[in-house]
Design a protein around this motif. Structure first.
Motif, PDB file in Angstrom:
ATOM      1  N   LEU A  46       0.924  -1.394   0.061  1.00  0.00           N
ATOM      2  CA  LEU A  46       0.186   0.159  -0.215  1.00  0.00           C
ATOM      3  C   LEU A  46       1.075   1.469   0.258  1.00  0.00           C
ATOM      4  N   PRO A  47       1.509   1.165   0.932  1.00  0.00           N
ATOM      5  CA  PRO A  47       2.478   2.439   0.706  1.00  0.00           C
ATOM      6  C   PRO A  47       3.338   2.679  -0.353  1.00  0.00           C
ATOM      7  N   LEU A  48       3.378   1.774  -1.462  1.00  0.00           N
ATOM      8  CA  LEU A  48       4.038   2.305  -3.081  1.00  0.00           C
ATOM      9  C   LEU A  48       3.298   2.311  -3.836  1.00  0.00           C
ATOM     10  N   ALA A  49       1.766   1.821  -3.865  1.00  0.00           N
ATOM     11  CA  ALA A  49       0.915   1.809  -4.398  1.00  0.00           C
ATOM     12  C   ALA A  49       0.159   3.321  -4.292  1.00  0.00           C
ATOM     13  N   GLU A  50       0.307   3.925  -2.692  1.00  0.00           N
ATOM     14  CA  GLU A  50       0.136   4.690  -2.507  1.00  0.00           C
ATOM     15  C   GLU A  50      -1.551   4.952  -2.203  1.00  0.00           C
ATOM     16  N   SER A  51      -2.575   4.627  -2.534  1.00  0.00           N
ATOM     17  CA  SER A  51      -4.187   3.945  -2.876  1.00  0.00           C
ATOM     18  C   SER A  51      -4.620   3.206  -3.041  1.00  0.00           C
ATOM     19  N   PRO A  52      -5.184   2.211  -1.811  1.00  0.00           N
ATOM     20  CA  PRO A  52      -5.380   1.177  -2.489  1.00  0.00           C
ATOM     21  C   PRO A  52      -6.809   0.877  -3.706  1.00  0.00           C
ATOM     22  N   GLU A  53      -6.925   1.976  -4.182  1.00  0.00           N
ATOM     23  CA  GLU A  53      -7.228   1.919  -5.925  1.00  0.00           C
ATOM     24  C   GLU A  53      -6.190   2.041  -6.391  1.00  0.00           C
ATOM     25  N   ARG A  54      -5.224   1.935  -6.286  1.00  0.00           N
ATOM     26  CA  ARG A  54      -4.151   1.025  -7.436  1.00  0.00           C
ATOM     27  C   ARG A  54      -4.120   0.024  -6.084  1.00  0.00           C
ATOM     28  N   VAL A  55      -4.167  -0.841  -6.023  1.00  0.00           N
ATOM     29  CA  VAL A  55      -3.868  -2.040  -5.569  1.00  0.00           C
ATOM     30  C   VAL A  55      -4.744  -3.502  -5.845  1.00  0.00           C
TER      31      VAL A  55
END
Length: 351
Positions: A46-55
């Motif tokens: 999550l810290p890499l994608a910065e948002s759950p929408e990008r997981v």
């Protein structure tokens, strides 16, 4: 933009009977930390994608309710359903097609849902280095872990010439025998293949077009005609390593200087729990033993007691009405054991 994909479609058969087809190991809290393996994977990416929408999560249809239950933060549309398990190459290809359509130009990372990783800061640093290398060199980047023992259960990567923060991949080698594993460890130029990949979604699709047309031609056609559910089960069952990474000339490696373990079988439980009694036994549940050493003993029923006498290097598991007894050296064969037709009509109450 960076997008993370958690691969969560496996059955975890080598961890039977704790891991079952109904609830495989990625949905279990194996080290009793309060979070399951897939949840801790989400926490890491999550810290890499910065948002759950990008997981995103790639999984089987039967596991969608478990994914929704354990990862409610992820949008429902980000749960990518594989119509049937066809190994990692079809799963990666389908996920990449969807992501390139929705979020064009993305760099995408693929992460197994059953890894244990320590030192999260070092993990994040390695992935960010891989993201930069993938963008700068337009390469297919894999993470290589410095071996700490002559492991025979992992594939290896031989590093080639240095390139920025990483290396070109000279070759991939399959799981070695003990002598070769020791030779790789001694050589110092081999890394464990962690099965973590970072690349531009468009690039991996192009490389799959080039090296795996038997996969991509029908899949692209099905994707364009909305017939993936019908076509996907007919695709060849093949891993991303075999289909692409062993053939492409764009393979790069970034060293992963963090504590990593693939929780692939029962022997991994020793490394995961890191707790042993005075006789080097790893025990979960009640156990009474004499002349018993270097075993893994597991029961999840507080009323059960496992009693041993004069045994060593065994895995002894009691769960529900199933009992597993196997030598540590044979845990890799549990998957094949479960294919025995004599087990087909037995109802195991372990879920």
């Amino acid at each position: 933009m960076f997008v993370a994909v958690i691969m969560a479609g496996g059955k975890g058969q080598r961890f039977w009977p704790l891991s079952t087809a109904a609830r495989p190991k990625q949905f279990l809290d194996l080290d009793h930390c309060g979070r399951t393996l897939i949840q801790t994977t989400f926490d890491r990416v999550l810290p890499l994608a910065e948002s759950p929408e990008r997981v995103f999560v790639a999984t089987a249809q039967r596991y969608v309710p478990l994914v929704r239950e354990q990862l409610p933060e992820i949008p429902e549309a980000n749960v990518l359903v594989e119509p049937e398990a066809r190994d990692s190459a079809p799963a990666v290809a389908l996920a990449s097609l969807i992501i390139e359509q929705r979020l064009p130009g993305s760099v995408t990372g693929f992460f197994s849902s059953d890894h244990r990783i320590g030192r999260p800061d070092a993990f994040h640093g390695a992935i960010r280095s891989a993201i930069g290398l993938a963008r700068d060199e337009h390469g297919l980047v894999t993470i290589g872990i410095q071996p700490t023992r002559p492991a025979t259960g992992y594939g290896y990567i031989e590093q080639g010439e240095p390139l920025g923060v990483g290396y070109r991949v000279k070759r991939f080698v399959e799981k070695p025998n003990p002598a070769k594993a020791q030779a790789y460890l001694d050589a110092g130029s081999y890394a464990w293949n962690a099965g973590i990949f970072v690349w531009e979604a468009a690039l991996v699709l192009g490389e799959l077009d080039r090296h795996a047309p038997d996969l991509m031609v029908p899949l692209r056609e099905a994707f364009e005609t909305d017939t993936v559910a019908q076509v996907f089960p007919q695709l060849k069952r093949i891993s991303i390593d075999y289909a692409l990474m062993e053939h492409t000339d764009r393979a790069l490696m970034v060293p992963g200087d963090f504590d990593w373990d693939d929780i692939g079988d029962w022997v991994a439980l020793e490394r995961l729990l890191r707790q042993r009694d005075e006789h080097a036994n790893t025990v979960v549940g009640q156990h009474v033993g004499r002349d018993t050493q270097s075993n893994i003993i597991y029961t999840d029923d507080p009323d059960d007691v496992v009693v041993t006498l004069g045994v060593e290097n065994l895995v002894v598991v009691k769960r529900g009405n199933a009992v597993l007894l196997v030598h540590k050296s044979r845990v890799q064969d549990i998957k094949q054991l479960l294919e025995d037709e004599r087990l087909a009509n037995i109802e195991f109450e372990v879920g």
